[in-house]
Write a protein that holds these residues in place. Sequence first.
Motif, PDB file in Angstrom:
ATOM      1  N   GLU A   1       0.854  -1.183   0.000  1.00 29.76           N
ATOM      2  CA  GLU A   1       0.000   0.000   0.000  1.00 29.76           C
ATOM      3  C   GLU A   1       0.896   1.240   0.000  1.00 29.76           C
ATOM      4  O   GLU A   1       1.742   1.415   0.875  1.00 29.76           O
ATOM      5  N   LEU A   2       0.733   2.076  -1.042  1.00 29.69           N
ATOM      6  CA  LEU A   2       1.588   3.251  -1.209  1.00 29.69           C
ATOM      7  C   LEU A   2       0.781   4.541  -1.080  1.00 29.69           C
ATOM      8  O   LEU A   2      -0.364   4.611  -1.537  1.00 29.69           O
ATOM      9  N   LYS A   3       1.394   5.537  -0.481  1.00 33.03           N
ATOM     10  CA  LYS A   3       0.796   6.867  -0.479  1.00 33.03           C
ATOM     11  C   LYS A   3       1.052   7.513  -1.832  1.00 33.03           C
ATOM     12  O   LYS A   3       2.093   7.311  -2.449  1.00 33.03           O
ATOM     13  N   ASP A   4       0.092   8.260  -2.297  1.00 33.51           N
ATOM     14  CA  ASP A   4       0.192   8.906  -3.614  1.00 33.51           C
ATOM     15  C   ASP A   4       1.038  10.168  -3.498  1.00 33.51           C
ATOM     16  O   ASP A   4       0.538  11.289  -3.489  1.00 33.51           O
ATOM     17  N   ARG A   5       2.383   9.940  -3.418  1.00 34.13           N
ATOM     18  CA  ARG A   5       3.287  11.080  -3.336  1.00 34.13           C
ATOM     19  C   ARG A   5       4.592  10.714  -4.051  1.00 34.13           C
ATOM     20  O   ARG A   5       4.931   9.544  -4.200  1.00 34.13           O
ATOM     21  N   VAL A   6       5.311  11.725  -4.468  1.00 36.42           N
ATOM     22  CA  VAL A   6       6.533  11.537  -5.250  1.00 36.42           C
ATOM     23  C   VAL A   6       7.565  10.745  -4.434  1.00 36.42           C
ATOM     24  O   VAL A   6       7.819  11.052  -3.265  1.00 36.42           O
ATOM     25  N   GLY A   7       8.132   9.703  -5.067  1.00 32.06           N
ATOM     26  CA  GLY A   7       9.218   8.962  -4.444  1.00 32.06           C
ATOM     27  C   GLY A   7       8.820   7.666  -3.780  1.00 32.06           C
ATOM     28  O   GLY A   7       9.680   6.820  -3.508  1.00 32.06           O
ATOM     29  N   GLU A   8       7.512   7.459  -3.500  1.00 29.21           N
ATOM     30  CA  GLU A   8       7.075   6.235  -2.819  1.00 29.21           C
ATOM     31  C   GLU A   8       7.344   5.003  -3.685  1.00 29.21           C
ATOM     32  O   GLU A   8       7.943   4.028  -3.239  1.00 29.21           O
ATOM     33  N   PHE A   9       6.895   5.063  -4.920  1.00 32.02           N
ATOM     34  CA  PHE A   9       7.057   3.929  -5.839  1.00 32.02           C
ATOM     35  C   PHE A   9       8.548   3.670  -6.096  1.00 32.02           C
ATOM     36  O   PHE A   9       9.013   2.537  -6.098  1.00 32.02           O
ATOM     37  N   GLU A  10       9.293   4.741  -6.282  1.00 29.92           N
ATOM     38  CA  GLU A  10      10.728   4.623  -6.547  1.00 29.92           C
ATOM     39  C   GLU A  10      11.447   3.993  -5.360  1.00 29.92           C
ATOM     40  O   GLU A  10      12.398   3.215  -5.533  1.00 29.92           O
ATOM     41  N   ASP A  11      10.998   4.287  -4.154  1.00 27.15           N
ATOM     42  CA  ASP A  11      11.631   3.737  -2.952  1.00 27.15           C
ATOM     43  C   ASP A  11      11.454   2.221  -2.894  1.00 27.15           C
ATOM     44  O   ASP A  11      12.402   1.490  -2.595  1.00 27.15           O
ATOM     45  N   VAL A  12      10.241   1.757  -3.185  1.00 25.57           N
ATOM     46  CA  VAL A  12       9.987   0.310  -3.173  1.00 25.57           C
ATOM     47  C   VAL A  12      10.831  -0.372  -4.247  1.00 25.57           C
ATOM     48  O   VAL A  12      11.453  -1.412  -4.017  1.00 25.57           O
ATOM     49  N   MET A  13      10.850   0.234  -5.452  1.00 26.54           N
ATOM     50  CA  MET A  13      11.650  -0.315  -6.547  1.00 26.54           C
ATOM     51  C   MET A  13      13.126  -0.402  -6.138  1.00 26.54           C
ATOM     52  O   MET A  13      13.801  -1.402  -6.402  1.00 26.54           O
ATOM     53  N   GLY A  14      13.617   0.609  -5.480  1.00 27.09           N
ATOM     54  CA  GLY A  14      15.016   0.631  -5.066  1.00 27.09           C
ATOM     55  C   GLY A  14      15.344  -0.470  -4.075  1.00 27.09           C
ATOM     56  O   GLY A  14      16.414  -1.082  -4.142  1.00 27.09           O
ATOM     57  N   ASN A  15      14.397  -0.728  -3.183  1.00 32.40           N
ATOM     58  CA  ASN A  15      14.615  -1.787  -2.194  1.00 32.40           C
ATOM     59  C   ASN A  15      14.610  -3.171  -2.844  1.00 32.40           C
ATOM     60  O   ASN A  15      15.360  -4.055  -2.432  1.00 32.40           O
ATOM     61  N   ILE A  16      13.760  -3.343  -3.844  1.00 31.35           N
ATOM     62  CA  ILE A  16      13.742  -4.620  -4.575  1.00 31.35           C
ATOM     63  C   ILE A  16      15.097  -4.849  -5.250  1.00 31.35           C
ATOM     64  O   ILE A  16      15.687  -5.924  -5.157  1.00 31.35           O
ATOM     65  N   VAL A  17      15.580  -3.825  -5.909  1.00 26.76           N
ATOM     66  CA  VAL A  17      16.868  -3.922  -6.611  1.00 26.76           C
ATOM     67  C   VAL A  17      18.014  -4.140  -5.618  1.00 26.76           C
ATOM     68  O   VAL A  17      18.958  -4.888  -5.885  1.00 26.76           O
ATOM     69  N   SER A  18      17.919  -3.528  -4.459  1.00 30.50           N
ATOM     70  CA  SER A  18      19.019  -3.591  -3.485  1.00 30.50           C
ATOM     71  C   SER A  18      19.273  -5.001  -2.966  1.00 30.50           C
ATOM     72  O   SER A  18      20.396  -5.327  -2.571  1.00 30.50           O
ATOM     73  N   VAL A  19      18.229  -5.842  -2.958  1.00 34.79           N
ATOM     74  CA  VAL A  19      18.417  -7.225  -2.488  1.00 34.79           C
ATOM     75  C   VAL A  19      18.674  -8.188  -3.636  1.00 34.79           C
ATOM     76  O   VAL A  19      18.774  -9.405  -3.440  1.00 34.79           O
ATOM     77  N   GLY A  20      18.759  -7.655  -4.861  1.00 39.02           N
ATOM     78  CA  GLY A  20      19.029  -8.516  -6.020  1.00 39.02           C
ATOM     79  C   GLY A  20      17.799  -9.010  -6.722  1.00 39.02           C
ATOM     80  O   GLY A  20      17.858  -9.990  -7.481  1.00 39.02           O
ATOM     81  N   GLY A  21      16.672  -8.354  -6.497  1.00 41.09           N
ATOM     82  CA  GLY A  21      15.430  -8.790  -7.128  1.00 41.09           C
ATOM     83  C   GLY A  21      15.268  -8.275  -8.549  1.00 41.09           C
ATOM     84  O   GLY A  21      15.787  -7.221  -8.909  1.00 41.09           O
TER      85      GLY A  21
ATOM     86  N   LEU B   1      10.944  -3.632   3.914  1.00 36.63           N
ATOM     87  CA  LEU B   1       9.742  -2.854   3.625  1.00 36.63           C
ATOM     88  C   LEU B   1       8.864  -2.693   4.862  1.00 36.63           C
ATOM     89  O   LEU B   1       8.315  -1.605   5.123  1.00 36.63           O
ATOM     90  N   LYS B   2       8.745  -3.752   5.654  1.00 33.08           N
ATOM     91  CA  LYS B   2       7.924  -3.674   6.866  1.00 33.08           C
ATOM     92  C   LYS B   2       8.555  -2.726   7.883  1.00 33.08           C
ATOM     93  O   LYS B   2       7.856  -1.961   8.569  1.00 33.08           O
ATOM     94  N   ASN B   3       9.890  -2.767   7.993  1.00 32.47           N
ATOM     95  CA  ASN B   3      10.585  -1.866   8.931  1.00 32.47           C
ATOM     96  C   ASN B   3      10.458  -0.404   8.526  1.00 32.47           C
ATOM     97  O   ASN B   3      10.570   0.497   9.362  1.00 32.47           O
ATOM     98  N   LYS B   4      10.220  -0.176   7.229  1.00 28.47           N
ATOM     99  CA  LYS B   4      10.018   1.191   6.754  1.00 28.47           C
ATOM    100  C   LYS B   4       8.564   1.638   6.911  1.00 28.47           C
ATOM    101  O   LYS B   4       8.217   2.767   6.555  1.00 28.47           O
ATOM    102  N   GLY B   5       7.725   0.726   7.408  1.00 28.22           N
ATOM    103  CA  GLY B   5       6.347   1.096   7.695  1.00 28.22           C
ATOM    104  C   GLY B   5       5.356   0.803   6.588  1.00 28.22           C
ATOM    105  O   GLY B   5       4.182   1.195   6.675  1.00 28.22           O
ATOM    106  N   TYR B   6       5.792   0.119   5.548  1.00 29.61           N
ATOM    107  CA  TYR B   6       4.867  -0.221   4.465  1.00 29.61           C
ATOM    108  C   TYR B   6       3.914  -1.327   4.901  1.00 29.61           C
ATOM    109  O   TYR B   6       4.302  -2.260   5.610  1.00 29.61           O
ATOM    110  N   ASN B   7       2.680  -1.217   4.448  1.00 28.27           N
ATOM    111  CA  ASN B   7       1.678  -2.260   4.705  1.00 28.27           C
ATOM    112  C   ASN B   7       1.808  -3.282   3.564  1.00 28.27           C
ATOM    113  O   ASN B   7       1.494  -3.011   2.413  1.00 28.27           O
ATOM    114  N   ILE B   8       2.275  -4.498   3.924  1.00 23.88           N
ATOM    115  CA  ILE B   8       2.589  -5.528   2.928  1.00 23.88           C
ATOM    116  C   ILE B   8       1.637  -6.711   3.079  1.00 23.88           C
ATOM    117  O   ILE B   8       1.351  -7.158   4.188  1.00 23.88           O
TER     118      ILE B   8
END
Length: 404
Positions: A332-352, A392-399
């Motif tokens: 669940e993402l808030k409709d604000r600049v950078g939210e989607f990019e942050d999730v994408m970055g975390n996926i890439v950071s673990v090799g996804g 993602l959970k530690n960053k407060g995202y609802n997963i």
Amino acid sequence: MELNLNKIKQAKKNIESVARKTPLFYSSTFSKVSGYEVYLKCEDKQKTGSFKLRGAYNKIVSLSEEERNKGVIASSAGNHAQGVAYGATAFGIKSTIVMPNTAPQAKVKATKGYGAEVVQFGEVYDECYGKALELQEKTGATFVHPFNDVDVMAGQGTIALEILEELPDADAILVPIGGGGLISGIATAAKSINPDIKIIGIQPNIIASTKASLEKGEIVTVPGAKSLADGISVKTPGDKTFEYIKKYVDEVVTVSEDEIAYGIFQLMERGKLVAEGAGASTIAALLANKINIKGKKVVSVISGGNIDIAMISKIISRELILLKRRIRFTVELKDRVGEFEDVMGNIVSVGGNIVKVRQDTNWNEKGLDFASVTFEIELQTEEQGNELMNILKNKGYNIKSDSL
């Protein structure tokens, strides 16, 4: 005619101008995983993609001029079909092959490409075998049996000669079993050279006709279930092959459909080999700890590589999901600049690797400022997926994890 070492040695001479001497190599990967010294005999690298060329060609060499003039007919799930078609065309002989309706299209197309007329009938080998006999009566063609023939068995036995020339101290050979032609030839040759070598047959547990026959002490027919290992989906072993199996084979073990699929996947990913279900059955048995010969030199016969690309795709997807290396989750993402990019970055950071992304455009109960986005991603290990969820959970995202 009796199957013996001399006949197999003659078969080697008969086919040496056509059949390849296929690679035998040590696999450090499968040795480490299984605890054995594992060598792979790669008949998937044979002409026509399977060991079947050996037996089919040896049989056709032995035909009289009169028999050749009448043509040949065979029934096959695919590999014997290609071997017969190749051999017949090489001698200028007409060939007709009856194949199951369920035969992989790669095998059907290849058989036609080698010059045969293909008739499709039935669901498993035994059904198309009956159809082939009907056609034989009408045409007078010579029937080239896929396994229950001494010349065919002798051709397959040449594999054992190659193995023991390169690895004379092999302790065991693992061999797929369908009708028994391959294991009869290999066992006869290997035991004649080294009586102490172990010959272990592998069958799908959903159509383990040879194992059932050995347990009863006579040939039995089991219900015809279609295995992923279509090349060894045979309801009734041959009466000729069964005699050699009883004499020379030490043990027959079975593998499940899940184990066969895992064997195919592991051969692709770790062995860099494309194997069909029958070809992967021996590795499947090793990986499933079905073989009790630890610390020994084991040769795993990879009998063929003729598998549909579509089936490979299904197996890869399925195994990635089972191994939790392909996962799907909704965030669940808030409709604000950078939210989607942050999730994408975390996926890439673990090799996804992101396979699919879908945003739910339905009304979110929290209002217009929120959106649910579903990600399907691939990873190298299950641990990477767990690491991503924790981040993602530690960053407060609802997963919410979704099943594939």
